[in-house]
Write an enzyme that holds these catalytic residues in place. Structure first.
Site, short mmCIF file in Angstrom:
data_model
loop_
_atom_site.label_atom_id
_atom_site.label_comp_id
_atom_site.label_asym_id
_atom_site.label_seq_id
_atom_site.Cartn_x
_atom_site.Cartn_y
_atom_site.Cartn_z
N MET A 174 0.85 -1.19 0.00
CA MET A 174 0.00 0.00 0.00
C MET A 174 0.88 1.24 0.00
O MET A 174 1.63 1.48 0.96
CB MET A 174 -0.89 0.01 1.26
CG MET A 174 -1.90 -1.10 1.31
SD MET A 174 -2.71 -1.20 2.94
CE MET A 174 -1.57 -2.31 3.77
N GLY A 182 1.57 4.32 4.51
CA GLY A 182 2.45 3.48 3.71
C GLY A 182 2.76 2.16 4.37
O GLY A 182 3.34 2.13 5.45
N SER A 183 2.39 1.03 3.77
CA SER A 183 2.50 -0.22 4.50
C SER A 183 2.25 -1.42 3.58
O SER A 183 2.27 -1.29 2.36
CB SER A 183 1.49 -0.22 5.65
OG SER A 183 0.25 0.29 5.22
N ARG A 184 1.98 -2.58 4.21
CA ARG A 184 1.87 -3.83 3.46
C ARG A 184 0.95 -4.80 4.21
O ARG A 184 0.87 -4.77 5.43
CB ARG A 184 3.27 -4.42 3.31
CG ARG A 184 3.36 -5.84 2.78
CD ARG A 184 4.80 -6.17 2.57
NE ARG A 184 5.06 -7.58 2.31
CZ ARG A 184 6.23 -8.06 1.92
NH1 ARG A 184 7.24 -7.25 1.71
NH2 ARG A 184 6.39 -9.35 1.72
#
Length: 215
Positions: A97, A185-187
């Site tokens: 993301m 901001g990530s996953r």
């Protein structure tokens, strides 16, 4: 149409929206240009925390995406050692993301949350392989309605500084239910068994709607 242009926002976003608005006013006092920069920042904060409704398939024969973003991994791996699943093989799909994606996370399946485990960690770029093992992360171990183990992992990224969990152990989930979000901001990683992947690397996924895998 109005809800598409101005979607509702997640509760986590209100304080940031207020802060961005105050910064905009202060910037505007000093300069019209800075005021414009602040206004653009405020719009970005609003859309970062958007929480739109999604159309969920509600079919136990499929897994849906837990996140908006780009599919960056489709592979077979050992299960997470943090959940004592390292001796079991899973397929894994990873979704990155970026700061422009919606960051609300949803359950890929219906079922019961058997375990939730938070692990503090570092803040490497979430697109890197080592993010799955080194970054701050939150695990959901879900037993789906067909008795399969499904693991969803929220992983903080380079600028993410808080994982928000909105589910509880032993909670019964419907497919596509909101389980939390990650700020900035990530996953999200999904470990699963007994399903076959339907997506490929580079594909864009939509939380709650994109079909990740099928029985």
């Amino acid at each position: 149409m109005f809800s598409k242009i101005f979607p509702k926002i997640h509760a986590e976003g209100y304080k940031f929206l207020v802060i961005a608005g105050i910064i905009t006013v202060i910037f505007y006092i000093f300069s019209d240009f800075l005021g414009l920069v602040g206004f653009v920042l405020t719009i970005w904060v609003y859309y970062f925390f958007r929480d739109p409704e999604r159309v969920i398939i509600n079919d136990d024969n499929f897994l849906v995406s837990p996140a908006d973003g780009e599919v960056i991994k489709v592979e077979e791996v050992d299960g997470p050692k943090e959940l004592n699943l390292e001796n079991k093989r899973f397929k894994k799909i990873s979704i990155f993301m970026n700061v422009f994606d919606c960051h609300v996370n949803r359950s890929p399946c219906g079922g019961k949350i058997e375990e939730i485990l938070y692990k503090p960690g570092k803040f490497f770029n979430a697109s890197l392989d080592k993010a799955s093992e080194d970054n701050e992360r939150n695990y959901f171990k879900i037993k789906d309605n067909q008795n399969n183990d499904i693991v969803l992992v929220q992983i903080a990224g380079l600028v993410a500084r808080r994982i928000v969990c909105e589910a509880n152990k032993d909670q019964e989930l419907n497919q596509g239910d909101r389980v939390g979000m990650i700020r900035f901001g990530s996953r999200a990683d999904v470990y699963y068994e007994n399903y076959e992947p339907l997506v490929k690397v580079g594909q864009t996924a939509v939380s709650g709607e994109t079909l990740l895998a099928k029985k």
